[in-house]
Design a protein around this motif. Structure first.
Motif, PDB file in Angstrom:
ATOM      1  N   ASN A  14      43.958  33.773  41.277  1.00 11.41           N
ATOM      2  CA  ASN A  14      43.084  34.906  41.572  1.00 11.41           C
ATOM      3  C   ASN A  14      41.646  34.586  41.200  1.00 11.41           C
ATOM      4  OD1 ASN A  14      45.815  36.512  40.348  1.00 11.41           O
ATOM      5  ND2 ASN A  14      45.092  37.065  42.388  1.00 11.41           N
ATOM      6  N   ILE A  15      41.476  33.801  40.138  1.00  5.74           N
ATOM      7  CA  ILE A  15      40.141  33.455  39.663  1.00  5.74           C
ATOM      8  C   ILE A  15      40.049  31.947  39.474  1.00  5.74           C
ATOM      9  CG2 ILE A  15      38.419  33.795  37.847  1.00  5.74           C
ATOM     10  CD1 ILE A  15      39.893  36.441  37.147  1.00  5.74           C
ATOM     11  N   LEU A  16      39.025  31.341  40.098  1.00  7.32           N
ATOM     12  CA  LEU A  16      38.727  29.925  39.932  1.00  7.32           C
ATOM     13  C   LEU A  16      37.449  29.821  39.106  1.00  7.32           C
ATOM     14  CD1 LEU A  16      39.054  26.886  40.587  1.00  7.32           C
ATOM     15  CD2 LEU A  16      37.761  27.313  42.702  1.00  7.32           C
ATOM     16  N   VAL A  37      35.580  45.018  37.254  1.00 13.24           N
ATOM     17  CA  VAL A  37      35.267  44.321  38.499  1.00 13.24           C
ATOM     18  C   VAL A  37      34.871  42.880  38.197  1.00 13.24           C
ATOM     19  CG1 VAL A  37      33.711  44.281  40.492  1.00 13.24           C
ATOM     20  CG2 VAL A  37      34.529  46.469  39.586  1.00 13.24           C
ATOM     21  N   ILE A  38      35.404  41.951  38.999  1.00  9.77           N
ATOM     22  CA  ILE A  38      35.067  40.536  38.882  1.00  9.77           C
ATOM     23  C   ILE A  38      34.646  40.046  40.260  1.00  9.77           C
ATOM     24  CG2 ILE A  38      35.945  38.222  38.362  1.00  9.77           C
ATOM     25  CD1 ILE A  38      37.960  39.552  36.446  1.00  9.77           C
ATOM     26  N   THR A  39      33.527  39.321  40.297  1.00  7.12           N
ATOM     27  CA  THR A  39      33.024  38.754  41.544  1.00  7.12           C
ATOM     28  C   THR A  39      32.671  37.284  41.320  1.00  7.12           C
ATOM     29  OG1 THR A  39      30.746  39.357  41.040  1.00  7.12           O
ATOM     30  CG2 THR A  39      32.025  40.958  42.306  1.00  7.12           C
ATOM     31  N   THR A  88      35.480  40.700  45.905  1.00  5.33           N
ATOM     32  CA  THR A  88      35.603  41.399  44.625  1.00  5.33           C
ATOM     33  C   THR A  88      37.063  41.553  44.232  1.00  5.33           C
ATOM     34  OG1 THR A  88      33.640  42.699  45.172  1.00  5.33           O
ATOM     35  CG2 THR A  88      35.036  43.567  43.444  1.00  5.33           C
ATOM     36  N   LEU A  89      37.333  41.420  42.944  1.00  5.48           N
ATOM     37  CA  LEU A  89      38.633  41.790  42.382  1.00  5.48           C
ATOM     38  C   LEU A  89      38.414  43.029  41.532  1.00  5.48           C
ATOM     39  CD1 LEU A  89      40.116  38.415  41.035  1.00  5.48           C
ATOM     40  CD2 LEU A  89      40.621  39.544  43.209  1.00  5.48           C
ATOM     41  N   ILE A  90      39.238  44.039  41.768  1.00  5.57           N
ATOM     42  CA  ILE A  90      39.191  45.232  40.921  1.00  5.57           C
ATOM     43  C   ILE A  90      40.482  45.232  40.105  1.00  5.57           C
ATOM     44  CG2 ILE A  90      39.098  47.743  40.856  1.00  5.57           C
ATOM     45  CD1 ILE A  90      37.615  47.592  43.587  1.00  5.57           C
ATOM     46  N   GLU A 111      35.170  31.321  42.473  1.00  8.58           N
ATOM     47  CA  GLU A 111      35.754  32.049  43.603  1.00  8.58           C
ATOM     48  C   GLU A 111      36.738  33.080  43.075  1.00  8.58           C
ATOM     49  OE1 GLU A 111      34.840  31.874  46.669  1.00  8.58           O
ATOM     50  OE2 GLU A 111      33.842  29.945  46.797  1.00  8.58           O
ATOM     51  N   VAL A 112      36.958  34.131  43.870  1.00  7.44           N
ATOM     52  CA  VAL A 112      38.006  35.111  43.586  1.00  7.44           C
ATOM     53  C   VAL A 112      38.895  35.218  44.819  1.00  7.44           C
ATOM     54  CG1 VAL A 112      36.810  36.420  41.786  1.00  7.44           C
ATOM     55  CG2 VAL A 112      36.434  37.028  44.161  1.00  7.44           C
TER      56      VAL A 112
END
Length: 151
Positions: A78-80, A139-141, A29-31, A11-12
């Motif tokens: 922010n990131i799992l 970018v992270i998804t 999305t995380l930018i 997840e993000v």
């Protein structure tokens, strides 16, 4: 660059300036932007050594084993990840999606987590999360692959 695959992003999460409290909202999305932080995140532009917080499902499993079924984002991450990043060291670099982040420090014990259970802060004290700085934006998804890299 040597790459060792660690796992994937489950997840993000990101909180904009209108958000407050926990859990941190899930996003698509995380930018990540070098020298700034996560685009539209309320903490962007702050301490660049703590721009991104990461955690693994292991921290959620620990809480669940004690009767606390928490939603992703509850730790403020922010990131799992589907692996435990606490097995990595400060200064380790991760390539996640097309971004590169570096672990800078372990998160401190946070009493805000006691809203989910009085014992939670001490229960997860060594698995509370890890702060990272952005080395290369990107970018992270959900589903992005995470690698430990060495330059």
């Amino acid at each position: 660059m040597e790459k060792i695959q660690l796992g994937i992003v489950k997840e993000v999460c990101s909180a904009d300036k209108s958000s407050s409290g926990l859990p941190r909202p899930l996003v698509e999305t995380l930018i990540l932007k070098e020298g700034y932080g996560i685009e539209q995140d309320k903490f962007a532009g702050g301490d660049l050594e703590k721009t991104v917080m990461i955690i693994g499902t292991h921290s959620y499993d620990m809480a669940k084993a004690h009767g606390m079924d928490l939603k992703p984002g509850s730790y403020g991450e922010n990131i799992l990840f589907d692996f435990d990043p606490h097995e990595l060291d400060v200064t380790n670099r991760l390539k996640v999606g097309d971004a590169i982040i570096e672990i800078t420090q372990k998160c401190t014990l946070c009493n805000h987590l006691s809203v989910f259970g009085a014992k939670l802060p001490k229960l997860i004290k060594n698995h509370r999360g890890l702060y990272c700085k952005i080395i290369k934006g990107g970018v992270i998804t959900r589903g992005s692959v995470a690698y430990k890299i060495s330059m």
